[in-house]
Design an enzyme around this catalytic site. Structure first.
Site, PDB file in Angstrom:
ATOM      1  N   ASP A 242       0.880  -1.162   0.000  1.00 27.99           N
ATOM      2  CA  ASP A 242       0.000   0.000   0.000  1.00 27.99           C
ATOM      3  C   ASP A 242       0.920   1.216   0.000  1.00 27.99           C
ATOM      4  O   ASP A 242       2.103   1.127   0.331  1.00 27.99           O
ATOM      5  CB  ASP A 242      -0.953   0.012   1.196  1.00 27.99           C
ATOM      6  CG  ASP A 242      -2.126   0.974   0.939  1.00 27.99           C
ATOM      7  OD1 ASP A 242      -2.034   1.784  -0.018  1.00 27.99           O
ATOM      8  OD2 ASP A 242      -3.129   0.927   1.680  1.00 27.99           O
TER       9      ASP A 242
HETATM   10  C1  BGC Z   1      -4.815   3.538  -0.110  1.00 26.42           C
HETATM   11  C2  BGC Z   1      -4.934   2.522  -1.236  1.00 26.42           C
HETATM   12  C3  BGC Z   1      -4.710   3.217  -2.568  1.00 26.42           C
HETATM   13  C4  BGC Z   1      -3.359   3.899  -2.538  1.00 26.42           C
HETATM   14  C5  BGC Z   1      -3.012   4.644  -3.816  1.00 26.42           C
HETATM   15  C6  BGC Z   1      -3.542   4.335  -0.190  1.00 26.42           C
HETATM   16  O1  BGC Z   1      -3.554   5.389   0.725  1.00 26.42           O
HETATM   17  O2  BGC Z   1      -4.884   2.868   1.127  1.00 26.42           O
HETATM   18  O3  BGC Z   1      -6.199   1.922  -1.205  1.00 26.42           O
HETATM   19  O4  BGC Z   1      -4.817   2.307  -3.604  1.00 26.42           O
HETATM   20  O5  BGC Z   1      -3.329   4.857  -1.485  1.00 26.42           O
HETATM   21  O6  BGC Z   1      -3.794   5.761  -3.936  1.00 26.42           O
END
Ligand code: BGC
Length: 761
Positions: A233
């Protein structure tokens, strides 16, 4: 050259520095290219219910706007459709939009379990139930990937809150993980084979998900056979080398200059085996190869067709919670006035905030849609009633709305949660609608009892303190850019509601099973309710709820008949199948869809089991009077629990109850099946209790022989004393050996253990 040889040939030509660079992105949304070898960068973009591709000139820190894309219903809404085929179609549309925009991987779906209604990202997740989450997650992945675009199944695992989400440790026992929090991932991974899996931010039992070798390698790859790439993530990596060793292939966004340097040093100093790095690099190259395999030109986005799909999807997502006096559908005739009350009818709320936020191609406004859906000479009059940037009661707005309600045949109040109430990044602290809306509702009901409420919210709201004012409640969730059109279709009956609750609506927050343990403190959140999340918890506690899991009404009605079962195969042979069938009839006067739900119960078990668990479902579309046969097939796994003692799924022989119905608390037909299965093995050693020795036929025979009988044939020592056995039967036999007079000396116990070890090999 096939993909595998291509990857291995490239791998052989890469320098250590290039390999390290490939395990990190090159910027916020791209993998790293290696121009020297013609390895391109590929682009990834959010998100689960619509593409959030940032334009090339954007800030690339992920905050600013994205190019227009269709905003489909969010996961909380889509889940309420209980329709995997529909979700697959939405996924395919998402995949087409991604291809049209040059995006190689869509960062979704998110399938974390809704442990608490307070989780700020519940609108991005499907359900409190792992079967529903897994089936729909797999359908979404299938759809996206059918277009030659990868999906990213997220957030693996136990990311069930936003509070302290980058640091908190989810303390979850393994049975709960296996049965609840991993089960949906397992299904989606094994059935839909996503190109990538995204690890969660949080720790699981003390270890960051990004460094969790058991999660990322043992379970995901070795047990489930995942052969894709694990991406972090965004910002979840804290120790790049530890993460690599645990099975995390790609760090996003990159800590360039730090993470790559750490990898290089670790390989040079022998801290990291270069083969571990090679494995991760091969997965990155494999992903790039997959993403660039298509020779077909990218499709051109058909915004109209996708908007129509978004509308069709949104109509299947709405859940008709109640409908007294059949208030809905509205049946206005010429000269009638419908009072539409509520700012949300004019300023729609249709998606959540954070990384999943889409810049929609267009937005339907419910008020306009309703105006065009009613016959000529029916007036649709509007009053805002409340403000959406405040919870304060505005007397002037309310008075205007009440006056309008008094002069109308029927009132439709659009209520819901303001955007500020729910978002990625924080959890809610309560489940209430804003006070200015509930106070208004009571006054509207006094003015006109023919009152329907249309709700827009991304996570469950409390209804028990206001729903008595409404004859009908239509829960529309956050249903995407066409939510307004869908609401109009449902209100006037152009579409028939067929959504069912994918999460229980409790009477109050305090009843929710995780209430005492959410969101934790001091860096830890204890999943103290174990497997008893959602309906598993409410049913176990026999707790009243506002609306149960699986509930949803229709403008027609359905009858259930002829539940039959048929067993084939045997558990010992690994081919047990329980075939279940029943007939479902549309007993009403209009076409409609029913979600037939099959729940399983093991009434007698050696571990605590839920009162019932959803094990299969099917959505059927029936004309008035039409009957269809619905068939399900259960396997041993569907009847099993996770045994921490055996470190495996365990099926206990005996009777199982199977019930089909229209919700978890509206079970129409019930039957039982008798399942044969070998007794679960017990390890008979010195720490096994007397009761466990006696429960095992060999153990019992050896024990009786060793203790012997008196002249009347009665077992000697403790085996002849039933009263004592009740009191100390749960002592390990080694401990009993220390107690004189029971006929179990240490030498007897040792001899017994030797004899059973010889038996067990
Ligand atoms: C989120 C993810 C997301 C990623 C990219 C993160 O903060 O938890 O779900 O895909 O950012 O935007």
């Amino acid at each position: 050259m096939n993909s595998r040889s291509k990857v291995s040939s490239l791998l052989g030509q890469l320098t250590l520095e290039e390999k390290a660079s490939l395990c990190l992105g090159s910027d916020f949304w791209h993998t790293a290219p290696v121009e020297r070898l013609g390895i391109p960068a590929i682009m990834v973009s959010d998100g689960p219910h619509g593409l959030r591709r940032q334009p090339d000139e954007a800030d690339h820190v992920g905050i600013s706007g994205s190019v227009p894309a269709t905003c489909f219903p969010t996961a909380c809404a889509l889940a309420s459709s209980w329709n995997p085929e529909l979700v697959r179609r939405v996924g395919a549309a998402l995949g087409r939009e991604a291809r049209a925009q040059g995006v190689a991987v869509v960062l979704g779906p998110g399938i974390n379990i809704k442990r608490s209604p307070l989780c700020g990202r519940n609108f991005e997740y499907f359900s409190e139930d792992p079967l529903l989450s897994g089936v729909l997650g797999a359908a979404m992945i299938d759809g996206v990937q059918s277009q030659g675009v990868g999906a990213s199944l997220k957030h693996y695992a136990a990311n069930n809150q936003e509070t302290d989400r980058l640091r908190v440790s989810a303390e979850v026992d393994e049975r709960t993980l296996r049965e609840l929090y991993l089960a949906g991932f397992e299904r989606a991974v094994t059935q839909a084979r996503p190109w990538t899996v995204m690890c969660a931010y949080n720790k699981v039992n003390g270890v960051y998900a990004s460094e969790h070798a058991w999660l990322l390698t043992t379970v995901l790859r070795e047990e489930w056979g995942f052969d894709g790439l694990v991406v972090s993530d965004w910002g979840a990596v804290h120790d790049r080398v530890a993460a690599l060793a645990a099975g995390l292939d790609l760090e996003m966004p990159p800590n360039r200059g730090l993470s790559d340097a750490a990898i290089i040093t670790a390989v040079r100093t022998g801290q990291l085996d270069e083969r571990v790095l090679d494995t991760a690099v091969a997965r990155v190259l494999g992903l790039v190869d997959r993403a660039t395999a298509s020779t077909e030109p990218p499709p051109v986005l058909d915004a109209d067709a996708h908007h129509a799909l978004a509308r069709a999807a949104a109509t299947e997502c709405a859940v008709l919670l109640k409908n007294e006096d059949r208030l809905l559908p509205l049946r206005p005739t010429a000269g009638d006035r419908i009072a539409v009350i509520g700012e949300f009818a004019r300023t729609p709320r249709y998606q959540g905030a954070g990384s999943s936020q889409v810049n929609p191609t267009r937005v339907d406004v419910a008020l306009d849609e309703l105006r065009s859906a009613v016959p000529d000479q029916v007036e649709v009059a509007f009053a805002a009633g409340y403000g959406i940037d405040t919870t304060d009661h505005d007397d002037e707005l309310a008075a205007e709305a009440v006056a309008l309600a008094e002069q109308a045949e029927v009132v439709v109040a659009f209520l819901g949660l303001p955007a500020a109430d729910e978002s990625e990044g924080f959890d809610r602290t309560h489940m209430n609608l804003p006070a200015n809306q509930t106070v208004l509702l009571a006054r509207l009901a006094d003015a006109n009892p023919n009152l329907a409420v249309v709700l827009a919210n991304g996570s469950a709201v409390r209804l028990s303190d206001w729903e008595q004012h409404a004859k009908a409640v239509l829960e529309c969730w956050l249903s995407g850019q066409a939510a307004g059109g869908a609401a109009a279709d449902l209100l006037v009956g152009a579409a028939n509601p067929s959504g069912r609750l994918a999460e229980t609506l409790p009477l109050r927050l305090e009843d929710t099973p995780s209430y005492l343990n959410f969101p934790g403190e001091a860096g830890h959140v204890r999943y103290g309710e174990g497997i008893f999340v959602g309906y598993r918890g409410y049913d176990k506690l026999d707790c009243q709820v506002s609306y149960p899991f699986g509930h949803g009404l229709s403008y027609t009605s359905f009858g259930y008949a002829d539940l039959t079962t048929n067993l084939t195969g045997h558990h010992q042979d690994g081919d047990l199948v329980v075939e279940v069938a029943c007939r479902v009839t549309n007993t009403g006067d209009r076409r409609g869809k029913e979600v037939v739900q099959l729940y399983v119960r093991d009434p007698e078990a050696s571990v605590a089991r839920p009162v019932r668990e959803l094990k299969a479902f099917a959505k059927v579309d029936l004309d008035p009077g039409q009957t269809t046969m619905v068939e399900f097939a259960l396997t041993a796994r569907d009847l099993s629990y996770w045994s921490t003692r055996l470190n495996d799924w365990a099926l206990e022989a005996g009777e199982f109850e199977l019930a089909v119905g229209a919700s978890s608390r509206d079970l129409r037909l019930t039957t039982t099946v008798d399942i044969a299965a070998p007794a679960l093995p017990v390890r008979l050693d010195g720490m096994a209790t007397l009761q466990e020795w006696l429960a095992d036929p060999t153990g019992s025979a050896l024990l009786h022989k060793a203790v012997g009988t008196d002249e009347t044939g009665r077992p000697k020592g403790i085996l002849g004393n039933q009263e004592l056995m009740v009191v100390i039967g749960n002592f390990p036999i080694s401990s009993l050996a220390a107690l004189p007079g029971f006929g179990l000396s240490h030498s007897v116990v040792h001899a017994l253990i030797d004899q059973v070890s010889a038996r067990d090999g």
